[in-house]
Design an enzyme around this catalytic site. Structure first.
Site, short mmCIF file in Angstrom:
data_model
loop_
_atom_site.label_atom_id
_atom_site.label_comp_id
_atom_site.label_asym_id
_atom_site.label_seq_id
_atom_site.Cartn_x
_atom_site.Cartn_y
_atom_site.Cartn_z
N HIS A 13 -3.49 -5.98 2.34
CA HIS A 13 -2.62 -7.03 2.88
C HIS A 13 -3.33 -8.36 3.10
CE1 HIS A 13 0.18 -3.74 4.71
NE2 HIS A 13 0.23 -3.79 3.40
N GLU A 51 1.29 -9.47 6.94
CA GLU A 51 2.09 -9.09 8.11
C GLU A 51 1.89 -10.04 9.29
OE1 GLU A 51 1.51 -4.88 8.77
OE2 GLU A 51 2.53 -4.42 6.89
N LYS A 89 6.37 -0.43 14.68
CA LYS A 89 5.36 -1.41 14.24
C LYS A 89 6.05 -2.36 13.27
CE LYS A 89 2.89 0.38 10.23
NZ LYS A 89 1.58 0.37 9.59
N GLU A 140 -3.35 5.77 12.06
CA GLU A 140 -2.40 6.11 10.99
C GLU A 140 -3.15 6.13 9.66
OE1 GLU A 140 0.74 3.17 10.86
OE2 GLU A 140 0.92 3.40 8.70
N SER A 189 0.87 -1.18 0.00
CA SER A 189 0.00 0.00 0.00
C SER A 189 0.91 1.23 0.00
CB SER A 189 -0.91 -0.01 1.23
OG SER A 189 -0.14 0.02 2.42
N LYS A 191 9.69 5.05 7.45
CA LYS A 191 10.06 3.88 6.65
C LYS A 191 11.25 4.28 5.79
CE LYS A 191 5.36 2.05 5.89
NZ LYS A 191 4.17 2.33 5.05
N ASP A 230 -4.29 1.25 11.42
CA ASP A 230 -3.81 1.85 10.18
C ASP A 230 -4.82 1.52 9.09
OD1 ASP A 230 -2.68 2.80 7.92
OD2 ASP A 230 -0.91 1.49 7.93
N ASP A 264 1.52 8.45 7.24
CA ASP A 264 2.42 7.49 6.56
C ASP A 264 2.46 7.87 5.07
OD1 ASP A 264 3.63 5.31 5.36
OD2 ASP A 264 2.07 3.88 5.84
N GLN A 290 -6.80 -1.61 6.94
CA GLN A 290 -5.67 -2.50 6.67
C GLN A 290 -5.07 -3.16 7.92
OE1 GLN A 290 -2.52 -1.30 3.65
NE2 GLN A 290 -1.33 -1.04 5.53
N GLU A 291 -4.92 -2.39 8.99
CA GLU A 291 -4.19 -2.94 10.14
C GLU A 291 -4.89 -2.66 11.46
OE1 GLU A 291 -0.08 -1.57 9.91
OE2 GLU A 291 -0.18 -1.73 7.74
N HIS A 350 8.20 -1.35 9.67
CA HIS A 350 8.53 -2.33 8.65
C HIS A 350 7.73 -2.03 7.38
CE1 HIS A 350 4.78 -5.01 9.57
NE2 HIS A 350 4.50 -3.73 9.62
N ARG A 351 7.88 -2.86 6.34
CA ARG A 351 6.99 -2.84 5.19
C ARG A 351 6.25 -4.17 5.16
NH1 ARG A 351 7.30 1.91 1.95
NH2 ARG A 351 5.17 1.16 1.65
N SER A 352 5.19 -4.23 4.34
CA SER A 352 4.45 -5.49 4.30
C SER A 352 5.28 -6.59 3.62
CB SER A 352 3.10 -5.31 3.61
OG SER A 352 3.26 -4.63 2.38
C1 2PG Z 1 1.81 0.56 6.04
C2 2PG Z 1 2.74 -0.54 5.62
C3 2PG Z 1 3.36 -1.34 6.70
P1 2PG Z 1 3.01 -1.32 3.19
O1 2PG Z 1 0.88 0.93 5.32
O2 2PG Z 1 2.02 1.17 7.08
O3 2PG Z 1 2.47 -1.88 7.61
O4 2PG Z 1 2.23 -1.32 4.60
O5 2PG Z 1 4.40 -1.71 3.46
O6 2PG Z 1 2.24 -2.28 2.32
O7 2PG Z 1 2.92 0.09 2.67
MG MG Z 2 0.53 2.72 6.82
#
Ligand code: 2PG
Ligand code: MG
Length: 441
Positions: free
Chosen positions: A158, A205, A392, A289, A41, A341, A242, A316, A167-168, A369-371
């Site tokens: 994800h 994740e 995270k 987020e 994403s 990131k 998130d 983000d 998403q999270e 992290h990234r997904s």
């Molecule tokens: C996010 C990230 C990590 P992605 O949106 O914060 O959790 O996802 O790495 O797919 O951008």
């Molecule tokens: Mg995010």
């Protein structure tokens, strides 16, 4: 002084089985490496990871061009440079970016980041110190362990199987005295959720991805799981979301499309704000987020005005770890925290510059992290080095996630008595968005 003697790169696989870059760097005395993560994403203003687009191989996702760039242009530019001159090396990498958008689109942020991090690792190795004791030149003795934001239920891009848009769904075990106790609580809740779901698929994740009918179901499930453990919801355990709202924003109609109360709805920014607000108290939400689309600045500002003293509001996709967008966010009061990131910007030095700017503005930094991940654990060290107080890095499952949590356990052990876990205090902001938050007594 220790000169870069050789740099090599390889195409390896990330946690989704997609190609990514590994860099191997040599000085006279040491050999270091770094592996690069990759998002799904992604924000539209992120630095660009270079992909081959050769549909014959890995459906176009190969990274051989980025590998080639490391071994030619980058190697030529930085060979002979001192690994202790991180800024000098990073400036060289930035200088190789000739893309019109200045997003590392031609050289590849996956190429630059791999080299930038391998340089940092080489320098730490040569000094004979831990990476977390090297990364922040202003603080060689950091001691704050972060609160882990553990993504135990996955949706959105994800985890399509969950059938929900947000998403999270993360738990933040903030009401504990040490990182390891907090981690243990998070793990026990994750296991309880597994029991309740009687086994469910997991998303990218590591969080569960059961088929749900509405976004609130995810929160109810977590509430139930926490309730079946000995931990106190709203005192020890909080929820961080998130939504990754850019992914369910429809530009054509200027509305967000998501399931609320079991019905797929098209809502305005204001209605989405009210939806989030209705969740804060019942579900002990401590942080949101990307609650709004990356271009919906007005939505962000309204939400922060109304809730920025109560909860953490993290940009983000909005900021993409870039001082340019963060500056706008600070000026306009669009958020009170930033997600960090490394691969959104492409070098360690630029990442540090962004964290500096956020800190000066009284904003929290949450290392992420990234997904798509690898076994690389640099972000764990980064969180401690800059004492950000939060990280995270997914569910406590799948080793590309648990490696980071395990690295933090190691750091806690290395620090011994000196280790500090600030818990809820890690969510307090300084000026200008300061104020007592509802959950923080
Ligand atoms: C996010 C990230 C990590 P992605 O949106 O914060 O959790 O996802 O790495 O797919 O951008
Ligand atoms: Mg995010």
């Amino acid at each position: 002084m220790s000169k870069i003697q050789n740099i090599e790169a390889m195409q390896i696989l990330d946690s989704r089985g997609l190609p990514t870059v590994e860099v191997i760097l040599e000085t006279d005395k040491t050999k270091s490496n770094a592996k690069v993560p990759s998002g799904a994403s992604t924000g539209e203003r992120e630095a660009l990871e270079l992909r081959d687009n050769d549909l014959d191989k890995f459906n176009g996702k190969g990274v051989l061009k980025a590998v080639e760039n490391v071994q030619t242009a980058i190697k030529n530019a930085v060979s002979g440079m001192d690994v202790f001159d991180q800024k000098g090396v990073d400036n060289k990498l930035i200088g190789l970016d000739t893309s019109p958008q200045k997003n590392k689109g031609d050289i590849g942020s996956n190429a630059t980041l791999g080299v930038s991090l391998a340089v940092a690792r080489a320098a730490a190795q040569e000094k004979g110190v831990e990476l977390f004791q090297h990364l922040n030149p202003e603080n060689p003795n950091p001691c704050v362990l972060p609160v882990p934001l553990m993504n135990i239920l996955n949706g959105g891009k994800h985890a399509k199987s969950s059938n929900i848009e947000l998403q999270e769904f993360m738990i933040a075990p903030a009401g504990f005295d040490s990182y390891s106790e907090a981690l243990r609580a998070g793990v026990e809740i994750y296991q309880k959720l597994k029991e309740i779901l009687k086994g469910a698929a997991v998303g990218d994740e590591g969080g569960f991805a059961p088929a749900l009918t509405t976004n609130e179901d995810a929160l109810e499930l977590i509430k139930k799981a926490v309730g079946e453990t000995k931990y106190k919801f709203g005192e020890q355990i909080f929820i961080a979301l998130d939504p990754a709202a850019s992914e369910f924003y429809d530009k054509d109609i200027g509305k967000y499309r998501l399931k609320i109360k079991g019905k797929l709805q098209e809502v305005t920014s204001k209605e989405l704000k009210e939806f989030y607000e209705s969740l804060i108290e019942p579900y002990h939400i401590i942080s949101i987020e990307d609650g709004f689309d990356q271009n919906d600045w007005a939505g962000w500002i309204d939400f922060t005005k109304a809730n920025g003293k109560k909860i953490q509001i993290i940009g983000d996709d909005l900021f993409v770890t870039n001082v340019k967008y963060l500056k706008r966010g600070i000026e306009e009061g669009a958020a009170n925290a930033i997600l960090i990131k490394l691969n959104q910007i492409g070098t360690l030095s630029e990442t540090i510059e962004t964290m500096d700017m956020a800190k000066k503005a009284g904003m929290k930094c949450v290392i992420s992290h990234r997904s798509g991940e690898t076994a690389d654990t640099t972000i764990a060290d980064l969180a401690v080095a800059f004492e950000t107080g939060q990280i995270k890095t997914g569910a406590p499952a799948r080793s590309e996630r648990t490696e980071k949590y395990n690295r933090l356990l190691h750091i806690e052990k290395i620090l011994g008595e000196k280790a500090v876990y600030k818990g809820l205090n890690s969510f307090k902001y300084a000026a200008p968005q300061s104020g007592a938050q509802a959950h923080i007594k």
